[in-house]
Design an enzyme around this catalytic site. Structure first.
Site, PDB file in Angstrom:
ATOM      1  N   HIS A 127       0.769  -1.013  -0.392  1.00  0.00           N
ATOM      2  CA  HIS A 127       0.141   0.166   0.347  1.00  0.00           C
ATOM      3  C   HIS A 127       0.634   1.114   0.105  1.00  0.00           C
ATOM      4  O   HIS A 127       0.938   1.689  -1.287  1.00  0.00           O
ATOM      5  CB  HIS A 127      -1.189  -0.200   1.503  1.00  0.00           C
ATOM      6  N   LEU A 128       1.789   1.338   1.267  1.00  0.00           N
ATOM      7  CA  LEU A 128       2.401   2.860   0.998  1.00  0.00           C
ATOM      8  C   LEU A 128       4.094   2.015   1.657  1.00  0.00           C
ATOM      9  O   LEU A 128       4.896   3.197   2.093  1.00  0.00           O
ATOM     10  CB  LEU A 128       1.859   4.184   1.581  1.00  0.00           C
ATOM     11  N   CYS A 151       0.168   0.197   9.498  1.00  0.00           N
ATOM     12  CA  CYS A 151       0.006   1.495   9.220  1.00  0.00           C
ATOM     13  C   CYS A 151      -1.478   2.031   8.539  1.00  0.00           C
ATOM     14  O   CYS A 151      -2.126   2.532   9.473  1.00  0.00           O
ATOM     15  CB  CYS A 151       1.089   1.830   8.145  1.00  0.00           C
ATOM     16  N   HIS A 152      -2.228   1.599   7.980  1.00  0.00           N
ATOM     17  CA  HIS A 152      -3.581   1.261   7.425  1.00  0.00           C
ATOM     18  C   HIS A 152      -4.409   0.066   7.665  1.00  0.00           C
ATOM     19  O   HIS A 152      -5.054  -0.256   6.835  1.00  0.00           O
ATOM     20  CB  HIS A 152      -3.285   1.899   5.902  1.00  0.00           C
ATOM     21  N   GLY A 153      -3.585  -0.558   8.352  1.00  0.00           N
ATOM     22  CA  GLY A 153      -4.191  -2.087   8.577  1.00  0.00           C
ATOM     23  C   GLY A 153      -4.946  -3.477   7.566  1.00  0.00           C
ATOM     24  O   GLY A 153      -5.642  -4.312   7.690  1.00  0.00           O
TER      25      GLY A 153
END
Length: 187
Positions: A127-128, A151-153
């Site tokens: 993702h990132l 970070c974002h799950g």
């Protein structure tokens, strides 16, 4: 009035042509040497340096990894997860309907033939770029028992395939080969 023509002898004309040919050949040769003297250093400076070549592959001793355990290593300055799957984890990964996955891949496609218990992936969330948890002792593995990106799950299963969250792809499998039963070479 009489015109006097100066006649060139055949030797003068032949010698003039020879001099001209020599000058053309000499000039072309000098230009070629000059071009080579500029291009060779230019091209050689584009080659990878010794420190980059040294990092182009990594060897990892996997002999001490127990079934169900994972380790973190480094390849190209990024984390790599080496996981030894248990027979139960392999069975769970194989029973997942690949058509339901966002990035459909079987466990067989993500491992080497005959070495299905060894899953080697880059430890970077797609993702990132965060580093997911799940490779270290006592880390959160997420609801599918694989990896969890804090970070974002994003949640990955035991085959490091994306199952939930914003990550668009599975964890990347780097190029690797087994050099022996206990050593794997990544890169």
């Amino acid at each position: 009035m009489t015109e006097t023509a100066v006649a060139e002898s055949p030797n003068d004309t032949a010698q003039g042509v020879r001099r001209r040919d020599f000058i053309y050949v000499a000039a072309t040769g000098a230009a070629g040497v000059g071009a080579a003297s500029v291009l060779v250093p230019l091209i050689s400076q584009m080659a990878p340096s010794a420190d980059v070549l040294a990092e182009s592959s990594t060897e990892i001793d996997i002999g001490a990894i127990q079934p169900g355990q994972a380790i973190k290593a480094v390849f190209h300055k990024q984390p790599v997860f080496v996981r030894r799957l248990t027979p139960v984890e392999i069975a769970e990964a194989n029973k997942v309907d690949v058509a339901t996955l966002r990035d459909p891949q079987t466990l067989e496609e993500r491992t080497k033939k005959g070495k299905e218990e060894w899953l080697i992936t880059m430890g970077v969330c797609t993702h990132l770029g965060c580093v997911p948890l799940g490779a270290g002792e006592g880390e959160v593995k997420g609801e599918f028992g694989g990896y969890f990106c804090p970070c974002h799950g994003s949640t990955y299963d035991t085959a490091a395939r994306i199952r939930k969250g914003p990550a668009p792809k599975n964890l990347e499998v780097p190029p690797y080969e087994f050099t022996s039963d206990t050593v794997v070479k990544i890169g």
